[in-house]
Scaffold this motif. Structure first.
Motif, PDB file in Angstrom:
ATOM      1  N   ALA A   1     -16.039 -10.360  -5.761  1.00  0.00           N
ATOM      2  CA  ALA A   1     -17.257 -11.152  -5.615  1.00  0.00           C
ATOM      3  C   ALA A   1     -17.062 -12.604  -6.027  1.00  0.00           C
ATOM      4  CB  ALA A   1     -18.381 -10.531  -6.447  1.00  0.00           C
ATOM      5  N   GLY A   2     -15.955 -12.913  -6.694  1.00  0.00           N
ATOM      6  CA  GLY A   2     -15.705 -14.274  -7.128  1.00  0.00           C
ATOM      7  C   GLY A   2     -16.239 -14.593  -8.506  1.00  0.00           C
ATOM      8  N   THR A   3     -16.788 -13.592  -9.209  1.00  0.00           N
ATOM      9  CA  THR A   3     -17.234 -13.804 -10.590  1.00  0.00           C
ATOM     10  C   THR A   3     -16.038 -14.127 -11.477  1.00  0.00           C
ATOM     11  OG1 THR A   3     -19.003 -12.196 -10.235  1.00  0.00           O
ATOM     12  CG2 THR A   3     -18.506 -12.778 -12.512  1.00  0.00           C
ATOM     13  N   ILE A   4     -14.918 -13.478 -11.186  1.00  0.00           N
ATOM     14  CA  ILE A   4     -13.644 -13.756 -11.830  1.00  0.00           C
ATOM     15  C   ILE A   4     -12.672 -14.163 -10.732  1.00  0.00           C
ATOM     16  CG2 ILE A   4     -11.740 -12.768 -13.173  1.00  0.00           C
ATOM     17  CD1 ILE A   4     -13.739 -10.770 -14.320  1.00  0.00           C
ATOM     18  N   ASP A   5     -11.875 -15.175 -10.991  1.00  0.00           N
ATOM     19  CA  ASP A   5     -10.959 -15.665  -9.962  1.00  0.00           C
ATOM     20  C   ASP A   5      -9.677 -14.858  -9.878  1.00  0.00           C
ATOM     21  OD1 ASP A   5     -12.453 -18.245  -9.299  1.00  0.00           O
ATOM     22  OD2 ASP A   5     -12.179 -18.416 -11.463  1.00  0.00           O
ATOM     23  N   CYS A   6      -9.200 -14.398 -11.041  1.00  0.00           N
ATOM     24  CA  CYS A   6      -7.864 -13.812 -11.116  1.00  0.00           C
ATOM     25  C   CYS A   6      -7.877 -12.673 -12.125  1.00  0.00           C
ATOM     26  CB  CYS A   6      -6.881 -14.893 -11.538  1.00  0.00           C
ATOM     27  SG  CYS A   6      -5.140 -14.441 -11.467  1.00  0.00           S
ATOM     28  N   VAL A   7      -7.056 -11.646 -11.883  1.00  0.00           N
ATOM     29  CA  VAL A   7      -7.040 -10.453 -12.736  1.00  0.00           C
ATOM     30  C   VAL A   7      -5.607 -10.002 -12.962  1.00  0.00           C
ATOM     31  CG1 VAL A   7      -7.544  -7.966 -12.743  1.00  0.00           C
ATOM     32  CG2 VAL A   7      -9.350  -9.596 -12.183  1.00  0.00           C
ATOM     33  N   GLN A   8      -5.340  -9.552 -14.187  1.00  0.00           N
ATOM     34  CA  GLN A   8      -4.097  -8.827 -14.485  1.00  0.00           C
ATOM     35  C   GLN A   8      -4.492  -7.410 -14.864  1.00  0.00           C
ATOM     36  OE1 GLN A   8      -2.317  -9.010 -18.325  1.00  0.00           O
ATOM     37  NE2 GLN A   8      -0.259  -9.289 -17.532  1.00  0.00           N
ATOM     38  N   SER A   9      -4.035  -6.449 -14.084  1.00  0.00           N
ATOM     39  CA  SER A   9      -4.396  -5.054 -14.337  1.00  0.00           C
ATOM     40  C   SER A   9      -3.532  -4.149 -13.472  1.00  0.00           C
ATOM     41  CB  SER A   9      -5.871  -4.819 -14.007  1.00  0.00           C
ATOM     42  OG  SER A   9      -6.247  -3.460 -14.214  1.00  0.00           O
TER      43      SER A   9
ATOM     44  N   LYS B   1      -7.079  -6.304   3.065  1.00  0.00           N
ATOM     45  CA  LYS B   1      -8.174  -5.646   3.788  1.00  0.00           C
ATOM     46  C   LYS B   1      -9.497  -5.725   3.031  1.00  0.00           C
ATOM     47  CE  LYS B   1      -5.126  -2.150   5.907  1.00  0.00           C
ATOM     48  NZ  LYS B   1      -4.773  -0.690   5.920  1.00  0.00           N
ATOM     49  N   VAL B   2      -9.420  -5.880   1.704  1.00  0.00           N
ATOM     50  CA  VAL B   2     -10.650  -5.889   0.890  1.00  0.00           C
ATOM     51  C   VAL B   2     -10.857  -7.254   0.222  1.00  0.00           C
ATOM     52  CG1 VAL B   2     -10.774  -3.409   0.504  1.00  0.00           C
ATOM     53  CG2 VAL B   2      -9.347  -4.804  -1.006  1.00  0.00           C
ATOM     54  N   GLY B   3     -10.241  -8.290   0.789  1.00  0.00           N
ATOM     55  CA  GLY B   3     -10.508  -9.641   0.330  1.00  0.00           C
ATOM     56  C   GLY B   3      -9.861 -10.047  -0.966  1.00  0.00           C
ATOM     57  N   VAL B   4      -8.720  -9.426  -1.285  1.00  0.00           N
ATOM     58  CA  VAL B   4      -8.046  -9.733  -2.539  1.00  0.00           C
ATOM     59  C   VAL B   4      -6.581 -10.060  -2.263  1.00  0.00           C
ATOM     60  CG1 VAL B   4      -7.201  -8.726  -4.718  1.00  0.00           C
ATOM     61  CG2 VAL B   4      -9.591  -8.441  -4.050  1.00  0.00           C
ATOM     62  N   LYS B   5      -6.090 -11.080  -2.935  1.00  0.00           N
ATOM     63  CA  LYS B   5      -4.688 -11.464  -2.827  1.00  0.00           C
ATOM     64  C   LYS B   5      -3.878 -10.712  -3.880  1.00  0.00           C
ATOM     65  CE  LYS B   5      -0.839 -13.889  -2.312  1.00  0.00           C
ATOM     66  NZ  LYS B   5       0.042 -13.768  -1.124  1.00  0.00           N
ATOM     67  N   HIS B   6      -2.915  -9.907  -3.430  1.00  0.00           N
ATOM     68  CA  HIS B   6      -1.970  -9.292  -4.359  1.00  0.00           C
ATOM     69  C   HIS B   6      -0.854 -10.291  -4.580  1.00  0.00           C
ATOM     70  CE1 HIS B   6       1.682  -6.876  -5.306  1.00  0.00           C
ATOM     71  NE2 HIS B   6       0.844  -6.327  -6.147  1.00  0.00           N
ATOM     72  N   ILE B   7      -0.789 -10.841  -5.803  1.00  0.00           N
ATOM     73  CA  ILE B   7       0.182 -11.902  -6.083  1.00  0.00           C
ATOM     74  C   ILE B   7       1.562 -11.324  -6.364  1.00  0.00           C
ATOM     75  CG2 ILE B   7       0.740 -13.854  -7.581  1.00  0.00           C
ATOM     76  CD1 ILE B   7      -2.290 -14.167  -8.059  1.00  0.00           C
ATOM     77  N   SER B   8       1.634 -10.376  -7.289  1.00  0.00           N
ATOM     78  CA  SER B   8       2.932  -9.778  -7.602  1.00  0.00           C
ATOM     79  C   SER B   8       2.755  -8.535  -8.460  1.00  0.00           C
ATOM     80  CB  SER B   8       3.835 -10.778  -8.342  1.00  0.00           C
ATOM     81  OG  SER B   8       3.251 -11.193  -9.567  1.00  0.00           O
ATOM     82  N   ALA B   9       3.799  -7.718  -8.481  1.00  0.00           N
ATOM     83  CA  ALA B   9       3.826  -6.492  -9.285  1.00  0.00           C
ATOM     84  C   ALA B   9       4.953  -6.572 -10.293  1.00  0.00           C
ATOM     85  CB  ALA B   9       4.026  -5.271  -8.389  1.00  0.00           C
ATOM     86  N   GLY B  10       4.776  -5.909 -11.416  1.00  0.00           N
ATOM     87  CA  GLY B  10       5.826  -5.856 -12.417  1.00  0.00           C
ATOM     88  C   GLY B  10       5.703  -4.603 -13.254  1.00  0.00           C
ATOM     89  N   SER B  11       6.686  -4.381 -14.113  1.00  0.00           N
ATOM     90  CA  SER B  11       6.686  -3.175 -14.937  1.00  0.00           C
ATOM     91  C   SER B  11       6.274  -3.495 -16.359  1.00  0.00           C
ATOM     92  CB  SER B  11       8.069  -2.521 -14.937  1.00  0.00           C
ATOM     93  OG  SER B  11       9.022  -3.409 -15.488  1.00  0.00           O
ATOM     94  N   TRP B  12       5.658  -2.528 -16.975  1.00  0.00           N
ATOM     95  CA  TRP B  12       5.312  -2.579 -18.380  1.00  0.00           C
ATOM     96  C   TRP B  12       6.089  -1.452 -19.081  1.00  0.00           C
ATOM     97  CZ3 TRP B  12       2.485  -5.316 -15.121  1.00  0.00           C
ATOM     98  CH2 TRP B  12       1.653  -6.342 -15.572  1.00  0.00           C
TER      99      TRP B  12
ATOM    100  N   PHE C   1      -3.653 -10.275  -9.482  1.00  0.00           N
ATOM    101  CA  PHE C   1      -4.465 -10.348  -8.269  1.00  0.00           C
ATOM    102  C   PHE C   1      -5.335 -11.608  -8.323  1.00  0.00           C
ATOM    103  CE2 PHE C   1      -4.114  -5.811  -9.416  1.00  0.00           C
ATOM    104  CZ  PHE C   1      -3.654  -5.234  -8.244  1.00  0.00           C
ATOM    105  N   ALA C   2      -5.829 -12.024  -7.149  1.00  0.00           N
ATOM    106  CA  ALA C   2      -6.776 -13.142  -7.101  1.00  0.00           C
ATOM    107  C   ALA C   2      -7.775 -12.921  -5.971  1.00  0.00           C
ATOM    108  CB  ALA C   2      -6.050 -14.468  -6.895  1.00  0.00           C
ATOM    109  N   ASN C   3      -8.950 -13.496  -6.133  1.00  0.00           N
ATOM    110  CA  ASN C   3      -9.920 -13.530  -5.045  1.00  0.00           C
ATOM    111  C   ASN C   3      -9.277 -14.269  -3.867  1.00  0.00           C
ATOM    112  OD1 ASN C   3     -12.075 -15.341  -3.585  1.00  0.00           O
ATOM    113  ND2 ASN C   3     -13.237 -13.636  -4.426  1.00  0.00           N
ATOM    114  N   MET C   4      -9.320 -13.684  -2.691  1.00  0.00           N
ATOM    115  CA  MET C   4      -8.581 -14.234  -1.554  1.00  0.00           C
ATOM    116  C   MET C   4      -9.069 -15.630  -1.159  1.00  0.00           C
ATOM    117  SD  MET C   4      -6.047 -13.625   0.539  1.00  0.00           S
ATOM    118  CE  MET C   4      -5.774 -11.862   0.834  1.00  0.00           C
ATOM    119  N   ASP C   5     -10.373 -15.854  -1.139  1.00  0.00           N
ATOM    120  CA  ASP C   5     -10.881 -17.174  -0.759  1.00  0.00           C
ATOM    121  C   ASP C   5     -10.458 -18.230  -1.765  1.00  0.00           C
ATOM    122  OD1 ASP C   5     -12.105 -16.146   1.491  1.00  0.00           O
ATOM    123  OD2 ASP C   5     -14.053 -15.855   0.515  1.00  0.00           O
TER     124      ASP C   5
END
Length: 344
Positions: free
Chosen positions: A85-93, A140-151, A244-248
Motif C-alpha cells: 500500500a506504500g505505508t512502508i517503502d521497504c521491508v527486510q523479512s 505480480k503483486v506490486g512488490v520489488k524483490h531486491i535480493s535474497a540472503g541467508s541468516w 523488498f520494496a514497493n514497486m512504484d
C-alpha cells in the motif's frame, strides 16, 4: 510577420529579463524512505542497521532510509500489506512471517531440511534460478524483490532438555508458520506472538521454548537468559530472508540510488554470513548458559524423511511450488553426490 526591428526589440527585452532575473538555486528534495525489519532492536543492530547506515552515508544527502524495528510501525504479519500500500517503502523479512500472498511464501524463513549451510541460499538463488522466480512472483503483486540472503540455522532453544523426538510432544513453541505446520506431526504446538513478547512469554510459562533461530540470536536478543537448553539438530541449515520494496517507489528512484541500495543490501547478506557462521560455532564452544543436547542421528532421520514428504505435499499445491521444490531436490542431490564438504 516578425520584422527585424520587433525581433531585435523582443530579443533584447528577453535577454535583459533573463539577465535581470535573480539566480535562484533550489536544493533538490531529499528522497526519504521508511523501512521496517522483522528483527527487534538488539538483533537489528547486526542484521540490517549496518547496511542502512552505509546507504545513508554513501547517498550523500540525496536519499535517506529511516529504519524501524519489529512491530514498530505495523505488526510483522502486516508488513507485506503495508509495503504494498506504500505505508512502508521497504521491508527486510522472510516471506512466511509477513504473510506474502505469493506462490513462493511457503519457502521463506525455514523450509524444513531443505538447506544445510548458509551458502546454500545464494547458490540456489543466483546459480539455480530462484532469484528470477521470486522477482516474477512479487512483481505480480506490486512488490520489488531486491535480493535474497541467508541468516542462521533453526534449532530448538527450550526450558527443558530434548533428547528424543518424544520430548517434542506438547511443547508450546514460538516458530515460523511453515516450520510450525511441519513440526505439528511431532507433537509441537506452534504459538504466534509479537517478536518482542517472546522473552516474557518464556518467563511466564506461556511458551516452553522456541524454534526461531540458531544459537547466535538466542544469545544476542537475550533468550539465553530465559531458556536452559539448546538442541543441536537443525530444522534447517539457514533462514531465507529478503529485502523488498514497493514497486512504484522503487521505479521512481534514480538508477544510481537503486544500484546503491542493491549494493548495500548485498553487503548486508555477506556480513550476516560470516557473523552467523562464526557465532554459531563460538557460542556452542565458549558459552555455558545453554546446555547442548542432541537427538541421535538414527532417530532424527525420521524428521529428515518427513521433510521430503512435506516437500512433495507443497509441490502438489501449484506449478510454481512444484518448480521450486524440483530445484531444491536437484540442488540437494548434486550436493550429496559431490560429497564432503558439501554434504556429509
Amino acid at each position: 510577420m516578425t520584422t527585424r526591428r520587433t525581433f531585435l526589440t523582443r530579443g533584447a527585452l528577453a535577454g535583459a529579463a533573463t539577465l535581470a532575473a535573480p539566480a535562484v538555486v533550489r536544493a533538490q528534495d531529499v528522497i526519504k524512505w521508511r523501512m521496517q525489519t522483522y528483527a527487534g532492536a538488539a538483533l537489528g543492530e547486526h542484521v540490517v542497521k549496518p547496511a542502512v547506515d552505509m546507504f545513508n552515508e554513501l547517498a550523500k544527502g540525496k536519499m535517506e532510509i529511516e529504519l524501524f524495528y519489529s512491530d514498530q510501525l505495523v505488526p510483522t504479519g502486516e508488513l507485506f500489506r503495508a509495503m504494498q500500500a506504500g505505508t512502508i517503502d521497504c521491508v527486510q523479512s522472510d516471506d512466511d512471517s509477513m504473510a506474502s500472498p505469493t506462490e513462493v511464501t511457503v519457502f521463506g524463513g525455514y523450509f524444513p531440511l531443505a538447506l544445510r549451510y548458509s551458502l546454500d541460499v545464494p547458490a540456489l538463488f543466483y546459480k539455480y534460478g530462484l532469484d528470477q522466480i521470486w522477482k516474477d512472483e512479487y512483481a505480480k503483486v506490486g512488490v520489488k524483490h531486491i535480493s535474497a540472503g541467508s541468516w542462521d540455522p533453526c534449532n530448538f532453544s527450550t526450558k527443558k532438555p530434548i533428547n528424543s523426538l518424544a520430548d517434542l510432544n506438547g511443547l508450546r513453541v514460538f516458530t515460523f508458520p511453515t516450520a510450525g505446520r511441519f513440526l505439528t506431526q511431532f507433537g509441537v504446538v506452534p504459538v504466534t506472538l509479537p517478536w518482542e513478547d517472546v522473552e516474557v512469554a518464556l518467563q511466564t510459562g506461556e511458551l516452553d521454548g522456541l524454534a526461531w533461530s540458531g544459537i547466535t540470536e538466542v544469545y544476542t536478543v537475550g533468550w539465553a537468559n530465559v531458556t536452559d537448553y539448546f538442541l543441536t539438530n537443525e530444522i534447517s541449515g539457514a533462514w531465507i530472508g529478503h529485502f523488498f520494496a514497493n514497486m512504484d517507489r522503487w521505479n521512481a528512484l534514480p538508477p544510481e540510488m537503486q544500484a546503491l541500495m542493491e549494493t548495500c543490501f548485498q553487503q548486508s547478506h555477506y556480513y550476516r554470513q560470516h557473523w552467523y557462521w562464526a557465532g554459531e560455532a563460538s557460542l556452542r564452544v565458549n558459552e555455558t548458559k545453554l546446555k547442548l543436547t542432541t537427538i541421535p542421528s538414527e532417530e532424527w532421520k525420521a524428521v529428515e524423511d518427513a521433510a521430503v514428504k512435506f516437500w512433495d505435499e507443497i509441490a502438489a499445491e501449484s506449478e510454481v511450488k512444484a518448480k521450486v521444490v524440483s530445484i531444491i531436490k536437484t540442488y540437494n542431490e548434486t550436493m550429496t553426490k559431490a560429497g564432503v564438504p558439501y554434504r556429509y
